[in-house]
Scaffold this active site. Structure first.
Site, PDB file in Angstrom:
ATOM      1  N   GLN A 294      -9.761  -1.524  10.198  1.00  0.00           N
ATOM      2  CA  GLN A 294     -10.367  -2.838  10.057  1.00  0.00           C
ATOM      3  C   GLN A 294     -11.357  -3.098  11.190  1.00  0.00           C
ATOM      4  O   GLN A 294     -11.188  -2.604  12.304  1.00  0.00           O
ATOM      5  CB  GLN A 294      -9.289  -3.933  10.065  1.00  0.00           C
ATOM      6  CG  GLN A 294      -8.265  -3.804   8.950  1.00  0.00           C
ATOM      7  CD  GLN A 294      -8.810  -4.255   7.599  1.00  0.00           C
ATOM      8  OE1 GLN A 294      -9.982  -4.563   7.468  1.00  0.00           O
ATOM      9  NE2 GLN A 294      -7.963  -4.296   6.602  1.00  0.00           N
TER      10      GLN A 294
ATOM     11  N   LYS B 146       0.782  -8.004  -2.824  1.00  0.00           N
ATOM     12  CA  LYS B 146      -0.508  -7.483  -3.274  1.00  0.00           C
ATOM     13  C   LYS B 146      -0.334  -6.078  -3.825  1.00  0.00           C
ATOM     14  O   LYS B 146       0.194  -5.194  -3.144  1.00  0.00           O
ATOM     15  CB  LYS B 146      -1.525  -7.460  -2.136  1.00  0.00           C
ATOM     16  CG  LYS B 146      -2.907  -6.930  -2.562  1.00  0.00           C
ATOM     17  CD  LYS B 146      -3.912  -6.966  -1.430  1.00  0.00           C
ATOM     18  CE  LYS B 146      -3.838  -5.752  -0.524  1.00  0.00           C
ATOM     19  NZ  LYS B 146      -4.373  -4.527  -1.181  1.00  0.00           N
TER      20      LYS B 146
ATOM     21  N   ASP C 204     -18.417  -3.972 -12.685  1.00  0.00           N
ATOM     22  CA  ASP C 204     -19.018  -3.216 -13.782  1.00  0.00           C
ATOM     23  C   ASP C 204     -19.931  -4.162 -14.551  1.00  0.00           C
ATOM     24  O   ASP C 204     -20.154  -5.292 -14.114  1.00  0.00           O
ATOM     25  CB  ASP C 204     -17.916  -2.637 -14.685  1.00  0.00           C
ATOM     26  CG  ASP C 204     -18.316  -1.306 -15.318  1.00  0.00           C
ATOM     27  OD1 ASP C 204     -19.416  -1.241 -15.902  1.00  0.00           O
ATOM     28  OD2 ASP C 204     -17.526  -0.339 -15.244  1.00  0.00           O
TER      29      ASP C 204
ATOM     30  N   THR D  54     -13.432  -6.297   4.990  1.00  0.00           N
ATOM     31  CA  THR D  54     -13.164  -6.516   6.412  1.00  0.00           C
ATOM     32  C   THR D  54     -13.239  -5.217   7.214  1.00  0.00           C
ATOM     33  O   THR D  54     -13.161  -5.248   8.441  1.00  0.00           O
ATOM     34  CB  THR D  54     -11.792  -7.189   6.624  1.00  0.00           C
ATOM     35  OG1 THR D  54     -10.789  -6.475   5.895  1.00  0.00           O
ATOM     36  CG2 THR D  54     -11.828  -8.633   6.168  1.00  0.00           C
TER      37      THR D  54
ATOM     38  N   ASN E 294     -19.744  -7.207 -19.851  1.00  0.00           N
ATOM     39  CA  ASN E 294     -18.900  -7.016 -21.025  1.00  0.00           C
ATOM     40  C   ASN E 294     -17.642  -6.221 -20.691  1.00  0.00           C
ATOM     41  O   ASN E 294     -16.546  -6.543 -21.152  1.00  0.00           O
ATOM     42  CB  ASN E 294     -19.682  -6.307 -22.131  1.00  0.00           C
ATOM     43  CG  ASN E 294     -18.878  -6.177 -23.404  1.00  0.00           C
ATOM     44  OD1 ASN E 294     -18.545  -7.163 -24.048  1.00  0.00           O
ATOM     45  ND2 ASN E 294     -18.555  -4.940 -23.774  1.00  0.00           N
ATOM     46  N   THR E 295     -17.799  -5.167 -19.896  1.00  0.00           N
ATOM     47  CA  THR E 295     -16.655  -4.340 -19.513  1.00  0.00           C
ATOM     48  C   THR E 295     -15.670  -5.124 -18.665  1.00  0.00           C
ATOM     49  O   THR E 295     -14.449  -5.047 -18.856  1.00  0.00           O
ATOM     50  CB  THR E 295     -17.134  -3.085 -18.757  1.00  0.00           C
ATOM     51  OG1 THR E 295     -17.953  -2.308 -19.627  1.00  0.00           O
ATOM     52  CG2 THR E 295     -15.967  -2.246 -18.282  1.00  0.00           C
TER      53      THR E 295
ATOM     54  N   ASP F  56       0.842  -1.192   0.000  1.00  0.00           N
ATOM     55  CA  ASP F  56       0.000   0.000   0.000  1.00  0.00           C
ATOM     56  C   ASP F  56       0.878   1.243   0.000  1.00  0.00           C
ATOM     57  O   ASP F  56       0.929   2.011   0.975  1.00  0.00           O
ATOM     58  CB  ASP F  56      -0.949  -0.025   1.197  1.00  0.00           C
ATOM     59  CG  ASP F  56      -1.948  -1.167   1.102  1.00  0.00           C
ATOM     60  OD1 ASP F  56      -2.311  -1.536  -0.037  1.00  0.00           O
ATOM     61  OD2 ASP F  56      -2.344  -1.709   2.147  1.00  0.00           O
TER      62      ASP F  56
ATOM     63  N   GLY G  56      -0.643  -5.891   5.751  1.00  0.00           N
ATOM     64  CA  GLY G  56      -0.096  -4.648   5.229  1.00  0.00           C
ATOM     65  C   GLY G  56       0.725  -3.902   6.237  1.00  0.00           C
ATOM     66  O   GLY G  56       1.911  -4.151   6.425  1.00  0.00           O
ATOM     67  N   ARG G  57       0.087  -2.980   6.946  1.00  0.00           N
ATOM     68  CA  ARG G  57       0.789  -2.060   7.834  1.00  0.00           C
ATOM     69  C   ARG G  57       1.656  -2.705   8.906  1.00  0.00           C
ATOM     70  O   ARG G  57       2.734  -2.171   9.222  1.00  0.00           O
ATOM     71  CB  ARG G  57      -0.226  -1.096   8.462  1.00  0.00           C
ATOM     72  CG  ARG G  57      -0.690  -0.018   7.496  1.00  0.00           C
ATOM     73  CD  ARG G  57      -1.962   0.684   7.934  1.00  0.00           C
ATOM     74  NE  ARG G  57      -3.146  -0.142   7.689  1.00  0.00           N
ATOM     75  CZ  ARG G  57      -4.384   0.297   7.814  1.00  0.00           C
ATOM     76  NH1 ARG G  57      -4.622   1.531   8.209  1.00  0.00           N
ATOM     77  NH2 ARG G  57      -5.409  -0.504   7.548  1.00  0.00           N
TER      78      ARG G  57
ATOM     79  N   ASP H 224      -5.072  -6.635  -6.817  1.00  0.00           N
ATOM     80  CA  ASP H 224      -6.298  -6.411  -6.045  1.00  0.00           C
ATOM     81  C   ASP H 224      -7.018  -5.160  -6.566  1.00  0.00           C
ATOM     82  O   ASP H 224      -6.958  -4.097  -5.956  1.00  0.00           O
ATOM     83  CB  ASP H 224      -5.916  -6.248  -4.571  1.00  0.00           C
ATOM     84  CG  ASP H 224      -7.109  -6.007  -3.661  1.00  0.00           C
ATOM     85  OD1 ASP H 224      -8.223  -6.427  -4.016  1.00  0.00           O
ATOM     86  OD2 ASP H 224      -6.905  -5.396  -2.595  1.00  0.00           O
ATOM     87  N   LEU H 225      -7.723  -5.309  -7.695  1.00  0.00           N
ATOM     88  CA  LEU H 225      -8.422  -4.170  -8.294  1.00  0.00           C
ATOM     89  C   LEU H 225      -9.931  -4.210  -8.094  1.00  0.00           C
ATOM     90  O   LEU H 225     -10.621  -3.243  -8.398  1.00  0.00           O
ATOM     91  CB  LEU H 225      -8.095  -4.087  -9.792  1.00  0.00           C
ATOM     92  CG  LEU H 225      -6.621  -3.869 -10.136  1.00  0.00           C
ATOM     93  CD1 LEU H 225      -6.443  -3.732 -11.644  1.00  0.00           C
ATOM     94  CD2 LEU H 225      -6.060  -2.648  -9.418  1.00  0.00           C
ATOM     95  N   LYS H 226     -10.462  -5.319  -7.629  1.00  0.00           N
ATOM     96  CA  LYS H 226     -11.885  -5.429  -7.259  1.00  0.00           C
ATOM     97  C   LYS H 226     -12.807  -4.920  -8.373  1.00  0.00           C
ATOM     98  O   LYS H 226     -13.649  -4.039  -8.151  1.00  0.00           O
ATOM     99  CB  LYS H 226     -12.163  -4.671  -5.963  1.00  0.00           C
ATOM    100  CG  LYS H 226     -11.340  -5.101  -4.752  1.00  0.00           C
ATOM    101  CD  LYS H 226     -11.738  -4.295  -3.528  1.00  0.00           C
ATOM    102  CE  LYS H 226     -10.943  -4.690  -2.293  1.00  0.00           C
ATOM    103  NZ  LYS H 226      -9.540  -4.207  -2.359  1.00  0.00           N
ATOM    104  N   LEU H 227     -12.709  -5.492  -9.549  1.00  0.00           N
ATOM    105  CA  LEU H 227     -13.525  -5.024 -10.657  1.00  0.00           C
ATOM    106  C   LEU H 227     -15.015  -5.214 -10.367  1.00  0.00           C
ATOM    107  O   LEU H 227     -15.437  -6.217  -9.802  1.00  0.00           O
ATOM    108  CB  LEU H 227     -13.157  -5.771 -11.942  1.00  0.00           C
ATOM    109  CG  LEU H 227     -11.711  -5.649 -12.430  1.00  0.00           C
ATOM    110  CD1 LEU H 227     -11.586  -6.229 -13.834  1.00  0.00           C
ATOM    111  CD2 LEU H 227     -11.218  -4.210 -12.416  1.00  0.00           C
TER     112      LEU H 227
END
Length: 232
Positions: free
Chosen positions: A188, A34, A66, A117, A69-70, A11, A208-209, A61-64
């Site tokens: 969190q 990540k 939409d 989370t 089709n996109t 991050d 992460g942190r 980790d882009l969490k699409l």
């Protein structure tokens, strides 16, 4: 099969900060990293290529979320980056998740976010107008994810047992919100220690942190890795 390495959440805001962080680790240490939205939007796909060139595994980790089709078209592009795992939001629905699978193919693991989370049951009910329990919501998303043919979900370790019971033992549960005992939980809500995540049955953990902001990131990583692998 459970991943023995904690996934480190990079991050960071830019390329140079990532390089400085990774330079602290031994060259022979193979990491699982990540790349989230902040870093990817700052650097573009070049950061993925750089990390893969070092021999590390990548969870993009882009969490699409939409229209199908996109998402399918976007996943087709991401499939060219040789990532090891990426994700979508389960809230996008079964058809969107199936489209994501078609676009990505079998080149990487594809998982879906259930409830973040950082989300509490009170927030879920107020903000999303989902009036079931938080666990029921997570399990529902997990079963729909399995129906769509994805490999697993992102969830709290607290929901792993219920998810695997509702799907299968091989259904991947990746769990962020991991904090060593005594560490700050930050933003969190549903957190557990590495030891408890291992006991519960998480397949992957994301940290992460507690690593990236530690005085000695390498020592912190090794301690969390040992706790996660049951060596403590």
């Amino acid at each position: 099969m459970r991943e023995q390495r904690p996934i480190i959440a990079l991050d960071f805001p830019n390329f140079e900060t990532v390089k400085t962080f990774l330079d602290q680790f031994p060259k022979e240490e193979s990491l699982y990293l990540k790349i989230g939205m902040e870093l990817y939007y700052s650097t573009g796909p070049e950061i993925v290529r750089y990390i893969k060139s070092l021999g590390h595994a990548v969870f993009l980790d882009l969490k699409l979320h939409d229209i199908p089709n996109t998402v399918e078209s976007a996943m087709r592009v991401l499939s060219l980056l040789d990532v090891d795992m990426t994700n979508v939001h389960a809230a996008g629905g079964v058809e969107m998740m199936k489209a994501a699978r078609r676009g990505l193919g079998d080149k990487a693991k594809l998982i879906a976010v259930t409830q973040l989370t950082s989300t509490s049951q009170v927030q879920m009910r107020a903000d999303q107008n989902i009036q079931t329990s938080l666990v029921d919501s997570v399990v529902h998303y997990a079963t729909r994810t399995a129906e769509a043919g994805l490999d697993g979900v992102v969830c709290s370790a607290k929901e792993v047992s219920a998810i695997k019971e509702a799907t299968s033992a091989n259904f991947v549960c990746l769990t962020p919100g991991i904090r060593p005992a005594g560490a700050s939980v930050g933003d969190q809500q549903r957190v557990v220690t590495p030891e408890l995540a291992q006991e519960i049955g998480s397949d992957y953990i994301v940290v992460g942190r507690p690593i990236t902001q530690a005085e000695n990131p390498v020592a912190s990583y090794q301690a969390i890795k040992a706790a996660w692998s049951g060596q403590l």
